[in-house]
Design a protein around this motif. Structure first.
Motif, short mmCIF file in Angstrom:
data_model
loop_
_atom_site.label_atom_id
_atom_site.label_comp_id
_atom_site.label_asym_id
_atom_site.label_seq_id
_atom_site.Cartn_x
_atom_site.Cartn_y
_atom_site.Cartn_z
N TYR A 204 -13.49 1.58 7.18
CA TYR A 204 -12.20 1.03 6.77
C TYR A 204 -11.49 1.96 5.79
CZ TYR A 204 -8.83 -2.13 4.58
OH TYR A 204 -7.69 -2.69 4.08
N GLY A 205 -12.22 2.49 4.81
CA GLY A 205 -11.58 3.32 3.79
C GLY A 205 -11.11 4.66 4.31
N LEU A 206 -11.80 5.25 5.27
CA LEU A 206 -11.39 6.56 5.79
C LEU A 206 -10.01 6.53 6.43
CD1 LEU A 206 -14.75 7.81 7.38
CD2 LEU A 206 -13.62 8.71 5.34
N VAL A 207 -9.60 5.39 6.95
CA VAL A 207 -8.29 5.27 7.59
C VAL A 207 -7.28 4.63 6.65
CG1 VAL A 207 -7.04 4.23 9.52
CG2 VAL A 207 -9.33 5.16 9.87
N GLU A 208 -7.69 3.62 5.93
CA GLU A 208 -6.74 2.83 5.15
C GLU A 208 -6.23 3.58 3.93
OE1 GLU A 208 -4.24 -0.23 4.65
OE2 GLU A 208 -5.63 0.11 6.32
N ILE A 209 -7.05 4.40 3.29
CA ILE A 209 -6.60 5.13 2.10
C ILE A 209 -5.52 6.15 2.44
CG2 ILE A 209 -7.35 6.74 0.32
CD1 ILE A 209 -9.89 5.21 0.07
N PRO A 210 -5.71 7.05 3.43
CA PRO A 210 -4.58 7.93 3.78
C PRO A 210 -3.35 7.18 4.25
CG PRO A 210 -6.64 8.75 4.70
CD PRO A 210 -6.91 7.37 4.20
N SER A 212 -2.36 4.20 3.35
CA SER A 212 -1.68 3.54 2.22
C SER A 212 -0.80 4.53 1.47
CB SER A 212 -2.72 2.94 1.28
OG SER A 212 -3.55 3.93 0.72
N TYR A 213 -1.25 5.77 1.33
CA TYR A 213 -0.41 6.77 0.65
C TYR A 213 0.77 7.18 1.54
CZ TYR A 213 -3.54 7.40 -3.29
OH TYR A 213 -4.27 7.21 -4.43
N TRP A 214 0.55 7.23 2.83
CA TRP A 214 1.66 7.57 3.73
C TRP A 214 2.72 6.47 3.71
CZ3 TRP A 214 3.13 11.85 6.23
CH2 TRP A 214 4.12 11.73 7.21
N ASN A 215 2.28 5.23 3.73
CA ASN A 215 3.23 4.12 3.64
C ASN A 215 3.86 4.02 2.25
OD1 ASN A 215 2.79 3.32 6.32
ND2 ASN A 215 1.07 2.00 5.73
N ALA A 217 5.22 6.31 0.72
CA ALA A 217 6.46 7.08 0.73
C ALA A 217 7.62 6.33 1.37
CB ALA A 217 6.24 8.41 1.47
N LYS A 218 7.35 5.19 2.00
CA LYS A 218 8.38 4.39 2.65
C LYS A 218 8.82 3.28 1.70
CE LYS A 218 6.15 5.10 7.13
NZ LYS A 218 5.54 4.42 8.31
N ARG A 219 10.00 3.40 1.14
CA ARG A 219 10.46 2.41 0.17
C ARG A 219 10.70 1.05 0.83
NH1 ARG A 219 8.68 4.37 -4.41
NH2 ARG A 219 9.48 6.46 -4.85
N GLY A 220 11.30 1.08 2.00
CA GLY A 220 11.55 -0.18 2.67
C GLY A 220 10.26 -0.90 3.03
N TYR A 221 9.24 -0.15 3.42
CA TYR A 221 7.96 -0.76 3.78
C TYR A 221 7.32 -1.42 2.57
CZ TYR A 221 3.10 -1.06 5.30
OH TYR A 221 1.84 -1.51 5.60
N LEU A 222 7.30 -0.72 1.44
CA LEU A 222 6.69 -1.28 0.24
C LEU A 222 7.43 -2.52 -0.23
CD1 LEU A 222 5.75 1.86 -1.90
CD2 LEU A 222 4.24 0.37 -0.60
N LEU A 223 8.76 -2.49 -0.14
CA LEU A 223 9.54 -3.64 -0.60
C LEU A 223 9.31 -4.85 0.29
CD1 LEU A 223 11.48 -4.47 -2.80
CD2 LEU A 223 13.38 -3.74 -1.35
#
Length: 694
Positions: A204-210, A212-215, A217-223
Motif C-alpha cells: 500500500y505504501g509503495l503506491v500511495e505515498i508517491p 499522495s505527493y503527486w496529488n 500538487a493539484k489544488r482543486g483535488y486537495l480542496l
C-alpha cells in the motif's frame, strides 16, 4: 570516533521518538506507564532502523580484514643470498577503518538487548497494558484482573502456534531439540507473522505515498478532498455528541440514585471526574446529598454495571474531544486551501489570508517568510516540488518492487540494492555504503510506518495527531512497530544479499543476522515463505494503484473519496456548504470584535477622562441629589424596619385580623412622609415603581 556514531544516533533517535509521541499522545492526561511503554517501543524500533547501516559497514570492514589476513603471503625461505629474485608483493586490500566503526563484541550484545526487549514488549507487556488502560475498573486489582481475563485467549493462541512448531521439530527425526533451535523457532514464528503484515502494508505504501505527493500538487483535488472530509467528520462529530449525551444521561441517573452514603458512591465520584466540566456542574447542582439511600425502596446499579459505564464514559469523552479538535484543524486547512486558490490569480504576488492566525508568529519567520515569499512558495514552487518528489519516490518504489521479486537470484545478481552495495564494497567506500543503506531502509520504513499511522479500524484503532490519540491506539501502534521492524530489517538484508541464507556464501554475517539464528531448522520457511511471499507485493501495488480496496469499501457502504462517484459529489457539496457556513460565522465574530475594539479605542479614552474629571470636580446638583437620596433612604429604612416589626407582631396574634376597607382612605396617604400613620397603616413605596420612574 570509535563508537561515537552509535552514541550520537542513540541520542538522536530518542528525541525523534519523543517528538512523534508528543505529537500524537498527551503527556499531561495519559497515564505515565502508557507514555513510557509506547515511547520505549517506538524508540527501539526506530533505533534498529538507524543503527543497521552501521552494522552493515562494520561487517564489510570485518570481511575485508579477514580476507586480507587469509591472503597474506608466506615468507619464501628456500631462496637465499644477495642475488635472490625479488618477488613483488601482492596488492594489499584497502581495509582502512570506517569512521563509524563499532568495536567487536558491542553490536551482538546491543542487538540482543534491543531485539528481546522489543519482543517482550509486543507479545507480553503491551497487550496487558492495552487491556489495563481500556478497563473501566475502579481499583488497580480490578483492572489487573480484567486485563488477565482478556489476554487469556490472546496468550493461549500464541502458545498453540509455538506448540505446533515445537511438535514439528520434535517429530522430525533429522532435528534435535536444543535451546538455540527453540530460540530460532520462536524468532521464526514472530518474523513469519510480521512478514505477513509487512508485505500488506508495504504494497500500500509503495503506491500511495508517491501518489499522495503527486496529488498534493493539484489544488482543486486537495480542496475537494478536504470538503469530503468535512462532510464525513461532521457526521462523526454529531454522532460523538449524541453518544456523549446518552452516556451523560446514564451518568445523571446513576448520580441521582446513588446518594452520598451509599457504598458505591466513590465509584460514582470517579466516573464524574472523567466527565466534561459543564456536565459536572449540571450534575452537582441537581445533587441532593441530604437524602439517605434505602436498599428496600430503590434498586441500585451493581458494581459491574458501573465498571461498564466508566468504560463508556472514558471512550465517549475521548472521542468527543478528538472530533472537536479535528474539526477545528480541518477548518483551518480548508480556509488555507481556499486562500491559496484565490491568491493564485493575484497580480501583486502578495499572499493574503482571509483570517489571521490566532497565535503570534515568530519575528524571524515573519522577516524571511513574508507574504511575497509565501506567495511564490505556495502558488509556484510547492506544486513543482511535490511533482519532483513524487517522481523520485516512484523510482524508489519501482526499485523496491523489482528487488523484492528478484532478490533470491544470486547468479546473476538482479536485486538493484545488492548491486549498489556490492559495487561500493569493491571500493570500500563506507560513506556511500552507509548512505545507500540508510536511504533504502529509511524508504522501506516510511512506506510501512506511514501506513500504520494512516490506517483506521473504525474507532478501535486510530492515530490522531495534535495529542488526540487514546492510550489503546498508542499501545497498539507500539505493538505493530515491534512486530514489523525485525522482519523489515531481515527483508532489507535479503535485498542487499547481506544475509548468508539468501546469498548462499560462506561469509561473515552481520551482527543482526547472527542473533536471529539459522533458519535451516525450518527449511520450508527459510527456503519457501521468506523467498516467495514478498513477491505478492506486486499484486498489492497493482490493487492499490487501481484503488480496488477503496472501491470495495465504497460498495460495502463506507464512503470513500472517489472522483467518479455520485455519493462523493454529494458529500463534497455538503462539505463545501459546511465550510462556507463556518467561514461566515467566523467572519461575523471577527467583525464584532473589530467593532468593539474600534468603539473602545474611540470612546473609551473620553469616558475615562470624563470619569476622572467627575471625581475631581463633582457637580453640586448631583451632590445635593445624593444627600437627598441618602436622607430619603434612611427614612425608608426606618419605616421598613417598623413595618417588619409590626408584621411579626400581627403574625403572633391568636386570631387573624379582618381587613376594613372603610378605614383605608386616601386622606391617610401622605406622599412625602414615610413615618408611621395612625390606624396602623404605613406609607411604603414599591421598588418596582422606583425603577420604573428611573
Amino acid at each position: 570516533m570509535s563508537g561515537a556514531a552509535l552514541g550520537l544516533e542513540i541520542v538522536f533517535v530518542f528525541f525523534l521518538a519523543l517528538f512523534l509521541l508528543h505529537r500524537y499522545g498527551d503527556f499531561k492526561k495519559q497515564h505515565r506507564l502508557v507514555i513510557i511503554g509506547t515511547l520505549l517501543a517506538w524508540y527501539l524500533c526506530f533505533l534498529i532502523v538507524f543503527i543497521l547501516p552501521l552494522d552493515v559497514s562494520t561487517t564489510i570492514y570485518n570481511r575485508c580484514r579477514h580476507a586480507a589476513a587469509n591472503s597474506s603471503p608466506s615468507e619464501n625461505n628456500n631462496v637465499t643470498g644477495a642475488y635472490a629474485p625479488v618477488t613483488p608483493a601482492p596488492r594489499q586490500h584497502p581495509c582502512f577503518k570506517p569512521w563509524s566503526y563499532i568495536p567487536d563484541g558491542i553490536m551482538p550484545i546491543f542487538w540482543r538487548v534491543v531485539y528481546w526487549t522489543s519482543q517482550f514488549l509486543t507479545w507480553i507487556l503491551l497487550p496487558f497494558m492495552q487491556s489495563y488502560a481500556r478497563s473501566g475498573g475502579f481499583s488497580i486489582t480490578g483492572k489487573i484482573k480484567t486485563a488477565l481475563i482478556e489476554n487469556a485467549i490472546y496468550y493461549g493462541t500464541y502458545l498453540l502456534i509455538f506448540g505446533a512448531f515445537l511438535i514439528y521439530v520434535a517429530v522430525n527425526p533429522r532435528l534435535h531439540l536444543e535451546w538455540n533451535q527453540l530460540q530460532t523457532i520462536g524468532i521464526a514464528a514472530a518474523n513469519t507473522w510480521g512478514l505477513f503484515l509487512l508485505v500488506l502494508l508495504l504494497g500500500y505504501g509503495l503506491v500511495e505515498i508517491p501518489r499522495s505527493y503527486w496529488n498534493g500538487a493539484k489544488r482543486g483535488y486537495l480542496l475537494m478532498k478536504t470538503y469530503f472530509k468535512a462532510a464525513k467528520l461532521m457526521t462523526e462529530k454529531a454522532d460523538a455528541e449524541e453518544n456523549l449525551e446518552d452516556v451523560m444521561e446514564e451518568v445523571r441517573k446513576v448520580n441521582e440514585s446513588i446518594k452520598y452514603n451509599h457504598p458505591l458512591r466513590k465509584c460514582v465520584d470517579t466516573i464524574l471526574k472523567k466527565c466534561p466540566t459543564d456536565y459536572q456542574e449540571k450534575m452537582g447542582r441537581n445533587m441532593d446529598d441530604y437524602e439517605d439511600f434505602d436498599e428496600k425502596r430503590n434498586t441500585y446499579p451493581s458494581e459491574k454495571s458501573l465498571v461498564k459505564l466508566h468504560k463508556q464514559v472514558i471512550y465517549s469523552v475521548q472521542r468527543h474531544r478528538r472530533t472537536q479538535v479535528q474539526w477545528q484543524i480541518l477548518l483551518e486547512q480548508a480556509f488555507y486551501l481556499e486562500d491559496v486558490a484565490k491568491n493564485e490569480t493575484s497580480a501583486t504576488h502578495q499572499f493574503v489570508h482571509t483570517f489571521q492566525s490566532p497565535e503570534p508568529e515568530n519575528r524571524f519567520i515573519q522577516y524571511f517568510y513574508n507574504p511575497t515569499v509565501e506567495w511564490y512558495w505556495e502558488c509556484l514552487l510547492r506544486p513543482w516540488f511535490h511533482r519532483i518528489l513524487a517522481v523520485v519516490l516512484s523510482i524508489f518504489s519501482v526499485i523496491v518492487v523489482w528487488s523484492e521479486c528478484t532478490f533470491f537470484s544470486t547468479t546473476p545478481v538482479l536485486s538493484l540494492f545488492a548491486v549498489f552495495i556490492q559495487l561500493a564494497e569493491k571500493t570500500y567506500n563506507y560513506i556511500y555504503i552507509e548512505i545507500a543503506c540508510f536511504l533504502s531502509i529509511f524508504f522501506l520504513s516510511i512506506c510501512v510506518y506511514s501506513t500504520v499511522f494512516r490506517i483506521r479500524v473504525f474507532n478501535y484503532y486510530y492515530l490522531a495527531s495534535h495529542h488526540q490519540t487514546d492510550a489503546y491506539s498508542l499501545l497498539f501502534s507500539g505493538m505493530l512497530f515491534c512486530r514489523l521492524t525485525p522482519p523489515l530489517c531481515l527483508n532489507f538484508l535479503g535485498l542487499t544479499h547481506m544475509d548468508s541464507s539468501i546469498s548462499h556464501q560462506n561469509t561473515q554475517p552481520t551482527a543482526y543476522t547472527s542473533i536471529m539464528g539459522s533458519m535451516k531448522v525450518l527449511s520450508f520457511i527459510a527456503d519457501g515463505f521468506y523467498i516467495y511471499y514478498p513477491m505478492l507485493v506486486v499484486i498489492l501495488c497493482i490493487a492499490t494503484y487501481f484503488s480496488l480496496g477503496t472501491r470495495c469499501l465504497n460498495l460495502l457502504g463506507f464512503q470513500q473519496f472517489m472522483g467518479d462517484n455520485d455519493m462523493t459529489s454529494d458529500l463534497v457539496d455538503e462539505g463545501k456548504e459546511l465550510i462556507r457556513r463556518e467561514k461566515r460565522k467566523r467572519q461575523r465574530q471577527e467583525e464584532g470584535e473589530n467593532r468593539r475594539r474600534e468603539w473602545k479605542e474611540r470612546y473609551g479614552q473620553h469616558r475615562e477622562d470624563f470619569t476622572r474629571n467627575r471625581n475631581v470636580h463633582p457637580d453640586p446638583k448631583e451632590s445635593n441629589f445624593s444627600d437627598t437620596t441618602t436622607n430619603w433612604s434612611s427614612k425608608y429604612t426606618k419605616a421598613n424596619n417598623r413595618t417588619e416589626r409590626d408584621r411579626i407582631e400581627l403574625l403572633q396574634d391568636a386570631e387573624p385580623l379582618d381587613f376594613n376597607a372603610e378605614t383605608f382612605t386616601d386622606d391617610s396617604l401622605e406622599p412625602e412622609s414615610g413615618r408611621y400613620q395612625p390606624g396602623g397603616r404605613y406609607l411604603s413605596m414599591s421598588s418596582s415603581i422606583i425603577f420604573e420612574d428611573i
